[in-house]
Design an enzyme around this catalytic site. Structure first.
Site, PDB file in Angstrom:
ATOM      1  N   GLU A  25      -2.170   5.039   7.730  1.00  0.00           N
ATOM      2  CA  GLU A  25      -1.204   3.985   7.358  1.00  0.00           C
ATOM      3  C   GLU A  25       0.233   4.396   7.683  1.00  0.00           C
ATOM      4  OE1 GLU A  25      -3.516   1.965   3.599  1.00  0.00           O
ATOM      5  OE2 GLU A  25      -2.137   3.596   3.136  1.00  0.00           O
ATOM      6  N   CYS A  59      -3.240  -2.448  -3.865  1.00  0.00           N
ATOM      7  CA  CYS A  59      -1.805  -2.242  -4.059  1.00  0.00           C
ATOM      8  C   CYS A  59      -0.983  -3.462  -3.656  1.00  0.00           C
ATOM      9  CB  CYS A  59      -1.340  -1.010  -3.296  1.00  0.00           C
ATOM     10  SG  CYS A  59      -1.765  -1.015  -1.538  1.00  0.00           S
TER      11      CYS A  59
END
Length: 619
Positions: free
Chosen positions: A313, A407
């Site tokens: 990421e 998230c």
């Protein structure tokens, strides 16, 4: 210490509220002083408040996040589930509830807030420590056994941010009591002369600064400063981890760019900007300017998306910006907005407001469905027709109601609920308008009403409702708006990108009109961006557009665009919640010449997840 509100923050209820001694150029307005009342963002806020936040409460129960806290509190039995940072989703949701209550009070919101806050408080250990997964699943290993991955400070940061939002918007101090007890535990455990360590995922830094702003307790600011300064010295290597991913390779004040996990990097930078503001640390702020500029120039997508690698990421190398493998996590855009906002407050530089606009209208809002309750974790700039659906984060699935790593959804909720706070600021000389939406702005004795159909129309009308006499009204002119003009007092003048500053004696009833040209423009990437060499992106106003399969008979994968052809625009109130589409000419090898219809990028995949592309090869 006792959880009491400090006079340093006054009555402001903004997400970031610098103290009266902070080294900032601009002062944020409270959510009651800047209000979105209609238009594009009001529609998104309405969906967020009416659907997403309410559904989010149920999702947290279904996913086990709330049950984890009940087990830690001893009121339920069993094993905790989910990732080690599961508590953070509860805290982001609580923050969203607080900001939503602040802008649109409802008994239902207050009841949900108090119920969940009580669950959180019950799970807290006597000495202030709180992390349900560690307390239950890892009770034999103890606390802080694996800080690179345990997210213990990360969860604490989101709890603190929720607590500050809660007291600012509702006056309730129940969660603030928990936050203070937790922060005191952290301050007694970590620091220069205590445990020398940092969490693998920043966010505690911004939270501690905001808790200092709310309570006046200097130890919280000092701990935030410590965490910023301690990072970048290879502490993660002590756990056998490669430090780049954790932004732990280069000290913050020495770094010249962002690297590693994109969300971690921008959260750290936002916290460092808060520390720099409160301590008047010009050297640290200058380092952050350099990092932000390099990020925008070499590591940001045209959509404002951040993070080019699915692998960890992370940010890639300079100009490494693939389209179909773009990660551009929704949370990274949110963190980018938070960083840019703090830089704007500190410097007053319009470039940061421009960056916020790009991120909000493209990289961020693309992560939410028009219904408001389905999300993208990943936001690529191209989806091929035969894309493989690898995992629940793949956009080929379409937007999803929740994720195993959830998230993004509550992060979206808290951002939309607090969005009013990013519209405007005030200073001793007047009011500055940074983002345009129908609404009202109050700063001291100045009251303004904003009327606009932005982002579809470039006319922004500002009406003075109340005035103390002489003040400066500053209107942001985006960098893309060449040829803009402003009309005030019957006179029209050209204005350059930056801020149009109008200083005069104002009377109630006077009107200012800002005219931002909404010409369609094609954008070419830097020649070192190999992935899109020979391609252009189409933009209009603040919006990036995309070709979506739903509008084309020919395969979108094969489209080419004729940049010499005329373009046309049409507002379609019946399409995708109401959008302005761009039409032009193009071709494919198989079909020959054809019409291209381009919709705003943020709206793609609301008619099914078909092929899409932002960057289109030129003929």
């Amino acid at each position: 210490m006792t959880a009491t509100s400090s006079p340093t923050t006054g009555t402001t209820r903004a997400p970031a509220a610098p103290t009266s001694t902070a080294a900032v150029r601009l002062r944020p307005l409270g959510l009651g002083e800047a209000r979105i009342t209609g238009g594009f963002w009001a529609d998104r806020q309405r969906a967020n408040g009416d659907a997403a936040i309410r559904v989010g409460r149920r999702r947290l129960d279904e996913a086990g996040n709330l049950e984890n806290l009940r087990i830690a509190a001893g009121v339920s039995t069993g094993e905790v589930v989910g990732p080690i940072f599961a508590d953070s989703d509860v805290y982001k949701w609580l923050e969203a509830v607080a900001w939503e209550y602040g802008r649109n009070p409802a008994d239902e919101l207050l009841a949900m807030q108090r119920e969940v806050t009580a669950v959180v408080a019950a799970a807290q250990a006597d000495d202030g420590y709180l992390n349900s997964v560690v307390q239950v699943r890892h009770r034999d290993r103890g606390r802080y056994f694996d800080l690179p991955w345990s997210h213990e400070h990360y969860c604490a940061g989101h709890l603190i941010q929720a607590a500050v939002a809660q007291v600012r918007c509702t006056g309730d101090t129940a969660l603030l009591d928990v936050a203070v007890k937790l922060a005191d535990h952290l301050a007694a455990t970590f620091g220069e002369d205590r445990r020398h360590d940092v969490d693998g995922h920043p966010v505690i830094e911004t939270a501690l600064v905001e808790l200092y702003r709310e309570t006046g307790e200097a130890s919280y600011l000092e701990l935030a400063r410590y965490f910023v300064e301690a990072r970048g010295h290879g502490l993660m290597a002590g756990y056998g981890q490669e430090p780049t991913y954790f932004s732990d390779r280069v000290p913050v004040r020495s770094a010249t760019t962002v690297e590693g996990h994109a969300v971690r990097a921008v959260y750290l930078a936002a916290g460092a900007a808060d520390v720099a503001a409160e301590l008047g640390d010009a050297e640290l702020l200058d380092a952050l300017r350099i990092q932000f500029d390099h990020m925008l120039a070499t590591k940001s997508y045209v959509t404002g998306g951040l993070g080019s690698r699915w692998d960890r990421e992370s940010f890639g190398d300079p100009y490494e910006l693939p389209t179909d493998r773009a990660y551009a996590e929704t949370c990274a855009a949110i963190g980018g907005v938070q960083w840019a906002w703090r830089m704007l407050l500190a410097t007053g530089d319009a470039r940061y407001a421009d960056a916020i606009e790009r991120m909000l209208f493209n990289g961020f809002i693309a992560g939410i469905s028009l219904s408001g309750a389905d999300y993208f974790y990943v936001n690529p700039l191209q989806l091929r027709a035969d894309a493989h659906t690898d995992g629940d984060r793949s956009p080929a699935h379409g937007r999803r109601g929740w994720f195993d790593c959830a998230c993004c959804p509550p992060n979206v909720m808290r951002t939309l609920a607090s969005l009013d706070g990013y519209l405007a600021t005030g200073d001793a000389n007047g009011v500055q308008l940074h983002q345009y939406a129908p609404g009202t702005v109050t700063s001291g004795d100045v009251e303004l009403a904003v009327e606009t159909e932005y982002p579809w129309d470039g006319l922004v009308r500002v009406r003075v409702l109340a005035s103390p006499g002489r003040f400066t009204l500053s209107l942001r002119v985006p960098a893309w708006a060449t040829g803009a003009s402003v009309t005030a007092g019957g006179e029209t003048q050209h204005v350059d990108p930056g801020y149009a500053r109008l200083e005069r004696d104002w009377g109630a009833g006077e009107v200012v009109e800002l005219h931002l040209p909404m010409d369609v423009r094609t954008t070419a990437a830097h020649p070192r961006v190999d992935a899109v060499r020979g391609c252009v992106a189409v933009e209009r106003g603040p919006l990036v557009h995309a070709a979506e399969q739903a509008d084309h008979a020919a395969p979108v994968d094969d489209l080419q665009i004729d940049t010499s052809a005329a373009t046309a625009t049409e507002h379609r109130p019946d399409l995708l919640g109401g959008v302005t589409v761009v039409t032009t000419r193009g071709r494919t090898e198989a079909a020959g010449e054809l019409d291209l219809t381009l919709v705003p990028y943020y709206a793609w995949a609301n008619r099914g997840a078909g092929a899409m592309r932002v960057w289109i090869p030129t003929i």
